[in-house]
Design a protein around this motif. Structure first.
Motif, short mmCIF file in Angstrom:
data_model
loop_
_atom_site.label_atom_id
_atom_site.label_comp_id
_atom_site.label_asym_id
_atom_site.label_seq_id
_atom_site.Cartn_x
_atom_site.Cartn_y
_atom_site.Cartn_z
N GLY A 41 45.90 -39.14 -35.19
CA GLY A 41 45.28 -39.85 -36.31
C GLY A 41 45.05 -41.25 -35.90
O GLY A 41 45.70 -42.48 -35.85
N SER A 42 43.67 -41.55 -35.61
CA SER A 42 43.37 -42.84 -35.28
C SER A 42 43.95 -43.44 -34.33
O SER A 42 44.55 -44.63 -34.37
CB SER A 42 43.51 -43.70 -36.65
OG SER A 42 42.43 -42.98 -37.71
N VAL A 43 44.16 -42.85 -33.16
CA VAL A 43 44.81 -43.50 -32.06
C VAL A 43 43.92 -44.62 -31.17
O VAL A 43 42.95 -44.30 -30.99
CB VAL A 43 45.49 -42.42 -31.19
CG1 VAL A 43 46.30 -43.14 -29.68
CG2 VAL A 43 46.21 -41.38 -31.89
N THR A 44 44.78 -45.72 -31.22
CA THR A 44 44.06 -46.88 -30.50
C THR A 44 45.02 -47.48 -29.24
O THR A 44 46.13 -47.04 -29.28
CB THR A 44 43.81 -48.00 -31.39
OG1 THR A 44 44.87 -48.55 -31.91
CG2 THR A 44 43.09 -47.49 -32.58
N PRO A 45 44.23 -48.43 -28.59
CA PRO A 45 45.32 -49.09 -27.51
C PRO A 45 46.39 -49.89 -28.41
O PRO A 45 47.58 -49.98 -27.46
CB PRO A 45 44.35 -49.95 -26.74
CG PRO A 45 43.08 -49.41 -27.02
CD PRO A 45 43.03 -48.59 -28.34
N ALA A 46 46.26 -50.26 -29.32
CA ALA A 46 47.25 -51.02 -30.07
C ALA A 46 48.40 -50.17 -30.58
O ALA A 46 49.74 -50.70 -30.61
CB ALA A 46 46.61 -51.86 -31.31
#
Length: 251
Positions: free
Chosen positions: A213-218
């Motif tokens: 679900g909308s995985v990002t580096p952050a």
């Protein structure tokens, strides 16, 4: 290169390029492959467009190259579709099935998704089986029941962690401005683990559970530290080395 996936201790970080990429994107894949070689404790995969499977397979040394979907039939009058034998012949080691965009856009049933997983298994492909609920289901308080039933209906009878991963997609948190909390993720992944154990017995403990679900580096580090999260299925952030490589590093 075909590489054997190891379970369940190793994290599995998978990029889904969706309808993005052409031959000019191969240097990005090369950078991802180099990062995978430098992080041998993590399994890394990229599901590329079908037109890139062979070129990606020829380029890769350390990553798993996958397809984004297959048809449940091995062959037949299915214009525009690709079978498990076809994508394997092209170089794919795994396929995604039941992605939320396919379920919604093509009205795929659980039976059809299970058929795709079974077809992949027949032809030696590993499978990432996607499940998840829309906003109206979550707001009605039915999220866990619906996702549990979805997984039960889609699981092949002979599934085990040697070839199956399950990816949870909170559809309500993808591109909506809302986000799943760590508690939301932990609760749903606990349900997925219980469902796998109930359906598959001891083999259910080996099925890797991915969050998608909308995985990002952050947010990747927090997600990957969540109980019962064995990896991530990454969309937009997998399209560039600058955003995908930090996620691999977090794993």
């Amino acid at each position: 290169m075909h590489v054997t996936m190891e379970k369940p201790a190793r994290k599995f970080v998978v990029g889904n390029w969706k309808m993005h990429g052409n031959l000019a994107a191969l240097p990005v894949l090369g950078a991802i492959d180099a990062a995978a070689r430098e992080t041998p404790a993590v399994d890394v995969g990229v599901a590329v467009p079908a037109t890139l499977i062979t070129a990606a397979w020829q380029t890769a040394n350390a990553i798993h190259v996958g397809a984004q979907d297959i048809h449940p039939a091995d062959k037949g009058a299915h214009t525009g579709c690709l079978s498990a034998p076809m994508v394997k012949d092209a170089g794919a080691a795994f396929t995604i099935v039941g992605h939320s965009e396919c379920r919604a856009g093509r009205q795929e049933s659980d039976d059809e998704v299970r058929g795709k997983a079974e077809a992949a298994r027949r032809h030696g492909l590993s499978v990432i089986l996607c499940v998840g609920e829309p906003l109206e289901v979550r707001e009605a308080g039915q999220a866990e029941a619906v996702v549990r039933a979805q997984l039960e209906n889609c699981l092949p009878a002979d599934a085990d962690g040697a070839w199956l991963s399950v990816a949870y997609e909170p559809i309500w948190a993808i591109g909506t401005g809302r986000s799943a909390t760590q508690d939301d993720i932990a609760a749903m992944h606990a349900v997925l683990r219980e469902t796998c154990r109930a359906a598959l017995g001891p083999a259910g403990d080996g099925v890797r559970l991915l969050y998608g679900g909308s995985v990002t580096p952050a947010n990747a580090a927090e997600i990957l530290a969540t109980p019962n999260v064995d990896g991530v299925l990454v969309g937009g952030a997998s399209l560039t080395a600058e955003t995908f490589l930090p996620i691999i590093a977090h794993a």
